[in-house]
Motif scaffolding. Structure first.
Motif, PDB file in Angstrom:
ATOM      1  N   HIS A   1      51.308  49.701 -61.923  1.00 25.68           N
ATOM      2  CA  HIS A   1      52.254  48.481 -61.639  1.00 25.68           C
ATOM      3  C   HIS A   1      51.858  47.418 -62.513  1.00 25.68           C
ATOM      4  CE1 HIS A   1      52.891  50.958 -58.167  1.00 25.68           C
ATOM      5  NE2 HIS A   1      54.204  50.429 -57.892  1.00 25.68           N
TER       6      HIS A   1
ATOM      7  N   GLU B   1      49.997  56.115 -60.471  1.00 30.18           N
ATOM      8  CA  GLU B   1      51.237  56.914 -60.191  1.00 30.18           C
ATOM      9  C   GLU B   1      51.322  57.988 -61.080  1.00 30.18           C
ATOM     10  OE1 GLU B   1      53.958  53.762 -57.962  1.00 30.18           O
ATOM     11  OE2 GLU B   1      54.508  53.945 -59.979  1.00 30.18           O
TER      12      GLU B   1
ATOM     13  N   LYS C   1      59.910  52.458 -49.047  1.00 28.28           N
ATOM     14  CA  LYS C   1      59.641  51.690 -50.446  1.00 28.28           C
ATOM     15  C   LYS C   1      60.267  50.372 -50.453  1.00 28.28           C
ATOM     16  CE  LYS C   1      58.190  52.823 -53.551  1.00 28.28           C
ATOM     17  NZ  LYS C   1      56.544  53.014 -53.572  1.00 28.28           N
ATOM     18  N   PRO C   2      59.522  49.159 -50.410  1.00 26.66           N
ATOM     19  CA  PRO C   2      59.988  47.938 -50.685  1.00 26.66           C
ATOM     20  C   PRO C   2      60.662  47.793 -52.056  1.00 26.66           C
ATOM     21  CG  PRO C   2      57.843  47.947 -51.032  1.00 26.66           C
ATOM     22  CD  PRO C   2      57.993  49.219 -50.906  1.00 26.66           C
TER      23      PRO C   2
ATOM     24  N   LYS D   1      46.620  45.272 -51.316  1.00 25.53           N
ATOM     25  CA  LYS D   1      47.080  45.079 -52.686  1.00 25.53           C
ATOM     26  C   LYS D   1      47.025  43.422 -52.868  1.00 25.53           C
ATOM     27  CE  LYS D   1      49.546  48.862 -54.701  1.00 25.53           C
ATOM     28  NZ  LYS D   1      50.546  49.323 -55.583  1.00 25.53           N
TER      29      LYS D   1
ATOM     30  N   GLU E   1      51.745  53.775 -48.148  1.00 29.70           N
ATOM     31  CA  GLU E   1      51.806  52.292 -47.895  1.00 29.70           C
ATOM     32  C   GLU E   1      52.465  52.037 -46.708  1.00 29.70           C
ATOM     33  OE1 GLU E   1      54.208  50.319 -51.136  1.00 29.70           O
ATOM     34  OE2 GLU E   1      54.491  48.508 -49.844  1.00 29.70           O
TER      35      GLU E   1
ATOM     36  N   ARG F   1      46.776  44.826 -58.615  1.00 31.25           N
ATOM     37  CA  ARG F   1      48.036  45.393 -59.412  1.00 31.25           C
ATOM     38  C   ARG F   1      48.775  44.368 -60.339  1.00 31.25           C
ATOM     39  NH1 ARG F   1      52.338  42.821 -58.316  1.00 31.25           N
ATOM     40  NH2 ARG F   1      53.623  44.458 -57.983  1.00 31.25           N
TER      41      ARG F   1
ATOM     42  N   CYS G   1      54.926  57.210 -56.988  1.00 33.87           N
ATOM     43  CA  CYS G   1      55.342  56.257 -56.395  1.00 33.87           C
ATOM     44  C   CYS G   1      56.071  56.388 -55.197  1.00 33.87           C
ATOM     45  CB  CYS G   1      56.619  55.394 -57.464  1.00 33.87           C
ATOM     46  SG  CYS G   1      56.962  53.752 -56.797  1.00 33.87           S
TER      47      CYS G   1
ATOM     48  N   GLY H   1      51.308  46.954 -49.493  1.00 33.79           N
ATOM     49  CA  GLY H   1      51.944  46.591 -50.790  1.00 33.79           C
ATOM     50  C   GLY H   1      51.551  45.047 -51.063  1.00 33.79           C
ATOM     51  N   ALA H   2      51.970  44.748 -52.380  1.00 33.92           N
ATOM     52  CA  ALA H   2      51.903  43.542 -52.878  1.00 33.92           C
ATOM     53  C   ALA H   2      52.904  42.523 -52.320  1.00 33.92           C
ATOM     54  CB  ALA H   2      52.340  43.366 -54.365  1.00 33.92           C
ATOM     55  N   ARG H   3      54.172  42.836 -51.961  1.00 27.42           N
ATOM     56  CA  ARG H   3      55.016  42.092 -51.398  1.00 27.42           C
ATOM     57  C   ARG H   3      54.782  41.783 -49.817  1.00 27.42           C
ATOM     58  NH1 ARG H   3      56.456  45.432 -54.620  1.00 27.42           N
ATOM     59  NH2 ARG H   3      57.848  44.869 -56.382  1.00 27.42           N
TER      60      ARG H   3
ATOM     61  N   TRP I   1      47.488  51.682 -47.777  1.00 29.29           N
ATOM     62  CA  TRP I   1      47.214  50.504 -48.356  1.00 29.29           C
ATOM     63  C   TRP I   1      48.543  49.549 -48.010  1.00 29.29           C
ATOM     64  CZ3 TRP I   1      49.725  54.788 -51.002  1.00 29.29           C
ATOM     65  CH2 TRP I   1      50.942  54.322 -51.879  1.00 29.29           C
TER      66      TRP I   1
ATOM     67  N   ARG J   1      48.663  60.004 -53.283  1.00 27.43           N
ATOM     68  CA  ARG J   1      49.289  58.773 -52.826  1.00 27.43           C
ATOM     69  C   ARG J   1      50.604  59.135 -52.649  1.00 27.43           C
ATOM     70  NH1 ARG J   1      51.211  53.758 -55.547  1.00 27.43           N
ATOM     71  NH2 ARG J   1      52.917  54.723 -54.948  1.00 27.43           N
TER      72      ARG J   1
ATOM     73  N   ASP K   1      45.210  49.255 -60.266  1.00 24.48           N
ATOM     74  CA  ASP K   1      46.362  49.778 -60.379  1.00 24.48           C
ATOM     75  C   ASP K   1      47.040  49.736 -61.661  1.00 24.48           C
ATOM     76  OD1 ASP K   1      49.081  50.496 -60.216  1.00 24.48           O
ATOM     77  OD2 ASP K   1      49.495  49.746 -58.227  1.00 24.48           O
TER      78      ASP K   1
HETATM   79  C1  PEP Z   1      53.605  51.119 -54.918  1.00 29.49           C
HETATM   80  O1  PEP Z   1      52.192  51.170 -55.145  1.00 29.49           O
HETATM   81  O2  PEP Z   1      54.431  52.217 -55.395  1.00 29.49           O
HETATM   82  C2  PEP Z   1      54.102  49.677 -54.962  1.00 29.49           C
HETATM   83  C3  PEP Z   1      55.231  49.495 -54.242  1.00 29.49           C
HETATM   84  O3  PEP Z   1      53.352  48.940 -55.265  1.00 29.49           O
HETATM   85  P1  PEP Z   1      53.246  47.208 -55.304  1.00 29.49           P
HETATM   86  O4  PEP Z   1      53.007  46.690 -53.957  1.00 29.49           O
HETATM   87  O5  PEP Z   1      51.968  46.994 -56.159  1.00 29.49           O
HETATM   88  O6  PEP Z   1      54.331  46.727 -56.010  1.00 29.49           O
END
Ligand code: PEP
Ligand code: MN
Length: 360
Positions: A204, A230, A56-57, A137, A89, A167, A27, A110-112, A108, A51, A201
Motif C-alpha cells: 500500500h 499483497e 473491503k473499504p 495500521k 481486516e 503503510r 488484497c 485498516g488505515a481508514r 488487522w 492474509r 506494508d
Molecule cells: C488492505 O490491507 O488491503 C487495505 C485496505 O489496506 P489499507 O487499510 O492500508 O489501505
C-alpha cells in the motif's frame, strides 16, 4: 509509555520468531478458487501467515466491496489445507465477532478505520476478553497521536499481542509512492512505545509492483519487525489493488534477495556513531542559536531604521545560494530548502516579536 510495558510478542508455533514475520496474501478474497490457489502457492514458498480482505473499504461506492462472510469459510479451508495461519481486516464489531468465530488467527485494522476513534472503540469493545493478536495500521493522515490513540483503545480492551502496521500516509497530488512513508512517524511510534512490533506494508505504500522490493529492503534497514505484502495468483486480474500485487513466485524471489540486518551485531558500532551524531547535533544547536542572535541584531537595526522585516530579494538570494551549496555538498536540495525555510521563518518570527514589543 508506562502502560505498554506488558506487551507480548506476536509469535506463532512453527514460525521462526527471530526472522521478520511475513504476512502475505491477496488484497481481497475474491473466490474460493483464487483464495486456495494463492494460499497453496504461498505455502509452497514457505509463507506461514496468509492474509485476505473479506470486507473491503473502498474509496467510492460501486467498487468491489469484498465477499463478506463466505470468505471466512475459504480462510478456514486455507488453514485446513495448508496449515497456514490466517489474517483478515476488521472494521466493525460484527467483523470482529465473525472473524473470531471463524477461527481467524490475526486481525488487522485498516488505515481508514484507524483514523476513526468511534470505529476503533467499537472494535476494542468487541475484542475485550479475547486473546487474539491485533495489528493497527497507521491512519491515512499523518497523525501520530491518532495512531497511538487507536492502539491505546485496543490495549485498554486487554489485547497484549498488539502490533502496528506502517503503510504510509496519503497526500494530495501525484507522487512516487501511493502513500508516503514519512519514516519519522513510525520512528516516533517506536520511541513512544518501544515494545510494539512494527510491520511494514510495502504494497500500500508503493502502490506498484516495482516498488515492493526497494521499500521492503528500506523498511528492514529501518529495523521493522515484519512485512505484509499483497500476493495474488493472477495479479493483473485482481478485483482490487491489481497494480501492487505480486505473484507468490515473485514474492519468493524478492524475499530471498532481502538482507535482514542483525541488530545485535551493530549495536556497538552504533554506539560510537551515535556519539558522533550527538556531537554534530550539539554543534548544530550552537550554530542555530548564534544565527538567531544575529537575526535579532538585524531586527533591531531594521526597527531603528524603520525598515520592513522581510526583504524578498535577500530571502531569495539566501535560498538559491544555500540550495546550490547543498547540492555541491551531497545534500538534497529539497531537504535544504525545507531547512532554510524553517530557519528563515523562525528569524522572521524573532524580528516580528521585536517590532511587536515596540507597538505595545
Ligand atoms: C488492505 O490491507 O488491503 C487495505 C485496505 O489496506 P489499507 O487499510 O492500508 O489501505
Ligand atoms: Mn489492498
Amino acid at each position: 509509555m508506562e502502560q505498554f510495558k506488558d506487551l507480548q510478542p506476536i509469535t506463532f508455533p512453527g514460525v521462526d520468531p527471530n526472522q521478520p514475520l511475513v504476512i502475505a496474501g491477496p488484497c481481497s478474497a475474491e473466490s474460493e478458487e483464487q483464495v486456495l490457489k494463492t494460499a497453496h502457492q504461498l505455502a509452497e514458498n514457505g509463507i506461514k501467515v496468509f492474509r485476505a480482505g473479506i470486507w473491503k473499504p473502498r474509496t467510492k461506492p460501486g467498487g468491489f466491496e469484498g465477499v463478506g462472510l463466505k470468505g471466512l469459510l475459504w480462510m478456514h479451508q486455507v488453514k485446513k489445507e495448508t496449515g497456514m495461519y490466517t489474517a483478515t481486516e476488521v472494521a466493525t464489531h460484527e467483523h470482529v465477532n465473525a472473524a473470531l468465530d471463524a477461527g481467524i488467527d490475526l486481525l488487522w485494522i485498516g488505515a481508514r478505520t484507524a483514523a476513526n476513534p468511534f470505529a476503533m472503540q467499537d472494535i476494542a469493545d468487541a475484542l475485550r476478553g479475547h486473546d487474539v493478536p491485533v495489528l493497527v495500521k497507521n491512519p491515512v493522515n499523518p497523525d501520530i497521536e491518532l495512531w497511538i490513540g487507536g492502539i491505546q483503545r485496543i490495549y485498554n480492551a486487554g489485547i497484549r499481542k498488539l502490533g502496528a502496521i506502517h503503510r504510509g500516509f496519503s497526500s494530495y497530488g501525484k507522487h512516487l509512492y501511493r502513500n508516503e512513508p514519512q519514516w519519522h512517524i513510525p520512528v516516533e511510534l517506536h520511541r513512544r512505545i518501544p515494545d510494539i512490533p512494527i510491520i511494514c506494508d510495502p504494497s500500500h505504500m508503493g502502490g506498484k509492483r516495482e516498488l515492493i522490493s526497494p521499500i521492503a529492503q528500506q523498511s528492514l534497514d529501518m529495523g521493522v519487525d515484519g512485512l505484509m505484502i499483497e500476493c495474488h495468483c493472477d495479479p493483473d486480474n485482481a478485483l482490487s489493488d491489481n497494480k501492487q500485487q505480486l505473484t507468490p513466485e515473485n514474492l519468493n524471489i524478492i524475499l530471498n534477495a532481502l538482507v535482514v540486518r542483525d541488530t545485535h551485531m551493530s549495536t556497538e558500532n552504533l554506539a560510537s556513531l551515535r556519539q558522533h551524531i550527538d556531537q554534530c547535533d550539539n554543534e548544530l544547536l550552537e550554530i542555530l542559536a548564534k544565527r538567531m542572535r544575529v537575526a535579532k541584531e538585524i531586527g533591531t537595526f531594521k526597527k531603528e531604521h524603520n525598515m520592513q522585516i522581510v526583504q524578498a530579494a535577500r530571502y531569495d538570494e539566501i535560498m538559491q545560494r544555500r540550495v546550490k551549496q547543498a547540492e555541491s555538498l551531497g545534500l538534497s536540495p529539497e531537504f535544504m530548502k525545507e531547512v532554510m525555510q524553517a530557519i528563515h521563518e523562525e528569524s522572521v518570527k524573532l524580528q516580528l516579536s521585536l517590532f511587536e514589543e515596540e507597538n505595545k
